[in-house]
Design a protein around this motif. Structure first.
Motif, PDB file in Angstrom:
ATOM      1  N   SER A 105       7.907  -5.011 -12.588  1.00 20.71           N
ATOM      2  CA  SER A 105       8.999  -5.913 -12.236  1.00 20.71           C
ATOM      3  C   SER A 105       8.610  -7.374 -12.400  1.00 20.71           C
ATOM      4  O   SER A 105       9.470  -8.251 -12.537  1.00 20.71           O
ATOM      5  N   GLY A 106       7.293  -7.661 -12.363  1.00 18.74           N
ATOM      6  CA  GLY A 106       6.823  -9.031 -12.472  1.00 18.74           C
ATOM      7  C   GLY A 106       7.049  -9.864 -11.232  1.00 18.74           C
ATOM      8  O   GLY A 106       6.842 -11.078 -11.240  1.00 18.74           O
ATOM      9  N   ARG A 107       7.450  -9.231 -10.136  1.00 20.17           N
ATOM     10  CA  ARG A 107       7.776  -9.973  -8.914  1.00 20.17           C
ATOM     11  C   ARG A 107       6.799  -9.716  -7.778  1.00 20.17           C
ATOM     12  O   ARG A 107       6.998 -10.207  -6.667  1.00 20.17           O
ATOM     13  N   THR A 108       5.759  -8.957  -8.046  1.00 20.21           N
ATOM     14  CA  THR A 108       4.829  -8.632  -6.972  1.00 20.21           C
ATOM     15  C   THR A 108       3.897  -9.796  -6.684  1.00 20.21           C
ATOM     16  O   THR A 108       3.471 -10.514  -7.578  1.00 20.21           O
ATOM     17  N   LEU A 109       3.593  -9.990  -5.412  1.00 18.97           N
ATOM     18  CA  LEU A 109       2.538 -10.896  -4.982  1.00 18.97           C
ATOM     19  C   LEU A 109       1.266 -10.078  -4.817  1.00 18.97           C
ATOM     20  O   LEU A 109       1.305  -8.945  -4.327  1.00 18.97           O
ATOM     21  N   GLY A 110       0.114 -10.649  -5.188  1.00 15.00           N
ATOM     22  CA  GLY A 110      -1.134  -9.935  -4.968  1.00 15.00           C
ATOM     23  C   GLY A 110      -1.180  -8.591  -5.669  1.00 15.00           C
ATOM     24  O   GLY A 110      -0.738  -8.453  -6.801  1.00 15.00           O
ATOM     25  N   LYS A 111      -1.694  -7.569  -4.972  1.00 10.66           N
ATOM     26  CA  LYS A 111      -1.958  -6.276  -5.587  1.00 10.66           C
ATOM     27  C   LYS A 111      -1.231  -5.122  -4.884  1.00 10.66           C
ATOM     28  O   LYS A 111      -1.036  -5.126  -3.670  1.00 10.66           O
ATOM     29  N   VAL A 112      -0.878  -4.117  -5.693  1.00  6.91           N
ATOM     30  CA  VAL A 112      -0.287  -2.864  -5.216  1.00  6.91           C
ATOM     31  C   VAL A 112      -1.373  -1.790  -5.247  1.00  6.91           C
ATOM     32  O   VAL A 112      -1.983  -1.552  -6.290  1.00  6.91           O
ATOM     33  N   VAL A 113      -1.604  -1.151  -4.117  1.00  2.00           N
ATOM     34  CA  VAL A 113      -2.677  -0.173  -3.970  1.00  2.00           C
ATOM     35  C   VAL A 113      -2.092   1.187  -3.624  1.00  2.00           C
ATOM     36  O   VAL A 113      -1.086   1.285  -2.905  1.00  2.00           O
ATOM     37  N   VAL A 114      -2.737   2.234  -4.159  1.00  2.00           N
ATOM     38  CA  VAL A 114      -2.352   3.614  -3.839  1.00  2.00           C
ATOM     39  C   VAL A 114      -3.594   4.330  -3.333  1.00  2.00           C
ATOM     40  O   VAL A 114      -4.655   4.253  -3.952  1.00  2.00           O
ATOM     41  N   HIS A 115      -3.459   5.063  -2.220  1.00  2.00           N
ATOM     42  CA  HIS A 115      -4.655   5.695  -1.651  1.00  2.00           C
ATOM     43  C   HIS A 115      -4.348   7.079  -1.120  1.00  2.00           C
ATOM     44  O   HIS A 115      -3.201   7.407  -0.795  1.00  2.00           O
TER      45      HIS A 115
ATOM     46  N   THR B 239       0.846  -1.188   0.000  1.00  2.00           N
ATOM     47  CA  THR B 239       0.000   0.000   0.000  1.00  2.00           C
ATOM     48  C   THR B 239       0.880   1.235   0.000  1.00  2.00           C
ATOM     49  O   THR B 239       1.750   1.380   0.877  1.00  2.00           O
ATOM     50  N   LEU B 240       0.666   2.118  -0.964  1.00  2.00           N
ATOM     51  CA  LEU B 240       1.442   3.350  -1.097  1.00  2.00           C
ATOM     52  C   LEU B 240       0.529   4.554  -0.937  1.00  2.00           C
ATOM     53  O   LEU B 240      -0.684   4.468  -1.154  1.00  2.00           O
ATOM     54  N   ALA B 241       1.104   5.693  -0.589  1.00  3.19           N
ATOM     55  CA  ALA B 241       0.347   6.939  -0.459  1.00  3.19           C
ATOM     56  C   ALA B 241       1.296   8.114  -0.675  1.00  3.19           C
ATOM     57  O   ALA B 241       2.506   7.994  -0.440  1.00  3.19           O
ATOM     58  N   PRO B 242       0.766   9.257  -1.133  1.00  2.00           N
ATOM     59  CA  PRO B 242      -0.607   9.508  -1.572  1.00  2.00           C
ATOM     60  C   PRO B 242      -0.775   9.175  -3.053  1.00  2.00           C
ATOM     61  O   PRO B 242       0.175   8.710  -3.696  1.00  2.00           O
ATOM     62  N   ILE B 243      -1.978   9.426  -3.590  1.00  3.31           N
ATOM     63  CA  ILE B 243      -2.185   9.296  -5.034  1.00  3.31           C
ATOM     64  C   ILE B 243      -1.559  10.523  -5.695  1.00  3.31           C
ATOM     65  O   ILE B 243      -2.083  11.631  -5.598  1.00  3.31           O
ATOM     66  N   SER B 244      -0.413  10.321  -6.325  1.00  3.77           N
ATOM     67  CA  SER B 244       0.327  11.408  -6.970  1.00  3.77           C
ATOM     68  C   SER B 244       1.121  10.802  -8.120  1.00  3.77           C
ATOM     69  O   SER B 244       1.318   9.585  -8.172  1.00  3.77           O
ATOM     70  N   PRO B 245       1.614  11.622  -9.048  1.00  7.46           N
ATOM     71  CA  PRO B 245       2.412  11.061 -10.151  1.00  7.46           C
ATOM     72  C   PRO B 245       3.611  10.261  -9.664  1.00  7.46           C
ATOM     73  O   PRO B 245       3.891   9.175 -10.185  1.00  7.46           O
ATOM     74  N   ASP B 246       4.337  10.772  -8.664  1.00  7.05           N
ATOM     75  CA  ASP B 246       5.520  10.060  -8.176  1.00  7.05           C
ATOM     76  C   ASP B 246       5.157   8.699  -7.595  1.00  7.05           C
ATOM     77  O   ASP B 246       5.825   7.691  -7.855  1.00  7.05           O
ATOM     78  N   THR B 247       4.101   8.662  -6.779  1.00  2.00           N
ATOM     79  CA  THR B 247       3.706   7.403  -6.152  1.00  2.00           C
ATOM     80  C   THR B 247       3.156   6.428  -7.190  1.00  2.00           C
ATOM     81  O   THR B 247       3.414   5.220  -7.124  1.00  2.00           O
ATOM     82  N   MET B 248       2.411   6.945  -8.167  1.00  3.07           N
ATOM     83  CA  MET B 248       1.889   6.064  -9.211  1.00  3.07           C
ATOM     84  C   MET B 248       3.031   5.486 -10.054  1.00  3.07           C
ATOM     85  O   MET B 248       2.981   4.327 -10.465  1.00  3.07           O
TER      86      MET B 248
END
Length: 335
Positions: free
Chosen positions: A322-332, A304-313
């Motif tokens: 990267s193809g190495r993530t498990l599950g989902k990456v969320v930005v809020h 989980t990342l924050a905030p919703i911004s160009p840099d965070t996205m």
């Protein structure tokens, strides 16, 4: 006309480039009869976002995002499923501006109620993957509670695969699930989501699968089908079924000898084609919300990342790319 902050791209650039994703003020379109105006609280990043940013024309400026959770602020003249103040989650549609904006317009018929037990962030992890997994199992493969056999999930540690494992565990008690995983951490992940067996797709997949299902698997889901048809022809049983969500191969002739059926799954088909049963996506999202609130399945958020911004996205895009993530990456959360 009202404007809103949106994040998108003008040029096809690497995620590491500061200009790969930028913020702009864009017009909020007028609501159609079945549209909702949703104030977005959280989004997630899917492989389709990465693919479009890297190679699809921007047509000036393209807003990405195919997952969101938020609150309904306004409704169109024919809306019956929601009212202002309702909390919802949606994947939107690929033919409309994406969810990476403060105010997003989406059709009520492809929107579900947000699970009451989840945060906006965790809810935003689910729509695209849950719709894809649900349509694969119950629309393409037509599995039911009475179905028995073996399902092989290739790409099981990704967003779609993870939800599929949970749905199979919750709703398909007589189906044995084999899931691909490339290391011990991923093997533990898929087994924790309900897979009875795990195999390493980097090794000899044929011998591993045949060791578990000597006569072949009945159903195969794949997120990575390019160049794999000969392998699938060996591990799928006669009269079996394959569902692919990637762009896939152009020649499936090796499957003919065993009368193996090939299916495409694109969760955007209903909204793109405005099919008569478009509201089924609303219904299935509500069923997923019920399963979440009953504790039968859980959110697949892992980062989980924050905030919703160009840099965070951009950071989220790089993680998914990267193809190495498990599950989902969320930005809020917006600044």
């Amino acid at each position: 006309m009202t404007t809103t902050t949106a994040i998108g791209y003008e040029k096809n650039l690497p995620a590491t480039d500061p200009e790969a994703l930028i913020a702009r003020e864009v017009d909020v379109p007028e609501l159609g009869p079945h549209d909702l105006l949703v104030e977005v609280e959280a989004v997630s990043v899917n492989p389709v976002d990465v693919k479009l940013r890297a190679g699809a024309p921007a047509d000036g400026f393209r807003v990405l995002g195919f997952d969101a959770a938020g609150t309904v602020r306004e409704v169109g003249s024919a809306v019956t499923l929601f009212a202002p103040g309702d909390e919802v989650f949606t994947a939107g549609s690929i033919d409309r501006p994406g969810t990476n904006q403060r105010l997003h317009v989406v059709d009520e018929r492809i929107t579900g109620r947000k699970p009451a037990t989840l945060s906006f962030a965790d809810a935003a992890a689910l729509p695209l993957t849950a719709i894809t997994a649900w349509e694969t199992l119950f629309d393409r493969l037509r599995l039911t509670e009475e179905s028995s056999g073996t399902l092989l999930v290739i790409g099981a540690t990704g967003g779609v695969g993870s939800v599929m494992l949970e749905l199979a565990e919750a709703l398909l008690p007589n189906v044995t699930v084999i899931a691909t995983a490339s290391d011990a951490e991923r093997a533990a992940w898929v087994r924790g989501l309900g897979a009875e067996h795990s195999v390493d797709h980097r090794g000899n997949l044929v011998s591993q699968v045949q060791g578990i299902a000597p006569h072949g698997v009945d159903w195969l889901f794949t997120a990575h089908s390019e160049g794999q048809i000969e392998t699938y022809a060996q591990i799928v049983a006669p009269f079996g079924h394959i569902v692919a969500i990637d762009d896939g191969p152009r020649d499936v002739f090796p499957l003919k000898g065993k009368s193996i059926a090939w299916h495409w799954e694109l969760m955007f088909t209903r909204p793109l084609q405005q099919t008569p049963d478009m509201v089924e996506q609303h219904r299935l999202l509500n069923q997923v919300a019920d399963l979440i609130d009953q504790g039968s399945i859980s959110a697949t958020t892992t980062q989980t990342l924050a905030p919703i911004s160009p840099d965070t996205m951009r950071e989220a895009h790089a993680l998914v790319e990267s193809g190495r993530t498990l599950g989902k990456v969320v930005v809020h959360g917006w600044r």
